[in-house]
Design a protein around this motif. Structure first.
Motif, PDB file in Angstrom:
ATOM      1  N   GLU A  30       0.850  -1.187   0.000  1.00 13.51           N
ATOM      2  CA  GLU A  30       0.000   0.000   0.000  1.00 13.51           C
ATOM      3  C   GLU A  30       0.893   1.247   0.000  1.00 13.51           C
ATOM      4  N   LEU A  31       0.756   2.023  -1.047  1.00 17.35           N
ATOM      5  CA  LEU A  31       1.519   3.266  -1.189  1.00 17.35           C
ATOM      6  C   LEU A  31       0.956   4.341  -0.263  1.00 17.35           C
ATOM      7  N   HIS A  32       1.836   5.072   0.425  1.00 15.97           N
ATOM      8  CA  HIS A  32       1.380   6.274   1.140  1.00 15.97           C
ATOM      9  C   HIS A  32       2.300   7.430   0.764  1.00 15.97           C
ATOM     10  N   ALA A  33       2.107   8.575   1.389  1.00 18.01           N
ATOM     11  CA  ALA A  33       2.809   9.779   0.927  1.00 18.01           C
ATOM     12  C   ALA A  33       4.303   9.765   1.225  1.00 18.01           C
ATOM     13  N   TYR A  34       4.767   8.814   2.058  1.00 16.80           N
ATOM     14  CA  TYR A  34       6.201   8.807   2.389  1.00 16.80           C
ATOM     15  C   TYR A  34       6.779   7.394   2.375  1.00 16.80           C
ATOM     16  N   ASN A  59       3.897   0.489   2.423  1.00 17.04           N
ATOM     17  CA  ASN A  59       3.810  -0.611   3.376  1.00 17.04           C
ATOM     18  C   ASN A  59       3.732  -1.923   2.605  1.00 17.04           C
ATOM     19  N   ILE A  60       4.456  -2.918   3.078  1.00 15.10           N
ATOM     20  CA  ILE A  60       4.500  -4.229   2.424  1.00 15.10           C
ATOM     21  C   ILE A  60       4.301  -5.309   3.475  1.00 15.10           C
ATOM     22  N   GLU A  61       3.598  -6.358   3.077  1.00 13.97           N
ATOM     23  CA  GLU A  61       3.306  -7.457   4.003  1.00 13.97           C
ATOM     24  C   GLU A  61       3.614  -8.767   3.298  1.00 13.97           C
ATOM     25  N   GLY A  62       4.355  -9.651   3.955  1.00 13.61           N
ATOM     26  CA  GLY A  62       4.641 -10.937   3.314  1.00 13.61           C
ATOM     27  C   GLY A  62       5.687 -11.727   4.072  1.00 13.61           C
ATOM     28  N   GLU A  63       6.135 -12.828   3.468  1.00 11.38           N
ATOM     29  CA  GLU A  63       7.218 -13.600   4.056  1.00 11.38           C
ATOM     30  C   GLU A  63       8.524 -12.818   3.964  1.00 11.38           C
TER      31      GLU A  63
END
Lengths: 102, 102, 102, 102
Positions: free
Chosen positions: D37-41, D44-48
């Motif tokens: 998920e892209l944000h302004a700074y 965020n990444i989720e995974g192994e």
């Protein structure tokens, strides 16, 4: 001087649930009238340098008052002298490019 | 409120050599009488919250004046309400443990 | 691909003294033969990308084994394709400029 | 070991517009099937752990190929051994508290 910040505060010695502390910081940002957006690993904030910094200081003071003896904050600070840019602009410019892919 | 900070400023749009900008920030920290220590990926700073924050703002203003139109800073901020701790204390407490290994 | 990293690991839910955890990470870096230097707010590491990343993973695994249920790491990663640069080079280039001041 | 990461890559010596580089990193994350998920700074990444780290390495390799001789990445890495938690969970737990305010 305007700044776009990314703010992530971690209280230590307070157990594993951080959401009450994060929520309190959101309240402080709101009370100070700062544009802000929570994400999964921090909060983006947009405003005048002094106001943003005052907000972050108030968060530290308040989280210590809530009982956390030790706080670790990670902060990113972006300033530009060439032009105005909002948090929204930064996301939009990337999404515009991605939308052209298809 | 005392703070121990880790400060890493990156001017953008200014070529690849950052040392003139980093050196200028060191001068600002020195002029403000702040304890600081340069390392390979930033500078540790120790002092009162307001003084440290004023120094970081002056660095942004000065680096923009030197011609950088865009600046990205990463900052860590550690505060404690339980006891005083210096930058030196933090390193010493780890090294004491490592010295007991042998 | 070589990388210069700045690594700061914070175990959560483990009280206020972090030095035993930081010391354990130093041991892992040493065992893996990585150049590293502790400072007051993290550790600079220099080496091949895969080795550095393997070391950081081992630190997370080990600190969880030591009892920390939640870990938060902040990592900076610098890579260059134009030339080789060591942690020492980065500090030296700034100090050379500062020494010319007097 | 699952990780929630916050990834912010800055190419240096490439002018002031970073969106083409950020967009390319988004494509790499999408191709690898990682929740992000892209944000302004940052993103965020989720995974192994291994998949997330492989993605970040590919971003560095690709951005160098696009012409950036120097890259600076800031990365936060959160792991838990006590329970599963998603990026969504983290935001929800704060927003639930804020919604109770009114």
């Amino acid at each position: 001087m305007k700044v776009i910040a990314d703010f992530c505060l971690i209280p230590m010695g307070q157990g594993l649930s951080l959401s009450p502390y994060v929520a309190e910081c959101q309240r402080i940002l709101r009370q100070m009238g700062l544009q802000h957006e929570l994400h999964a690993y921090g909060t983006n904030i947009e405003g005048e340098w002094e106001t943003v910094m005052e907000a972050i200081k108030r968060c530290h003071v308040r989280i210590h008052e809530m009982g956390a003896p030790r706080i670790n904050t990670t902060l990113k600070l972006g300033t530009r002298s060439d032009r105005d840019q909002t948090m929204r602009d930064k996301v939009d410019s990337v999404e515009t490019l991605l939308n052209q892919d298809t």
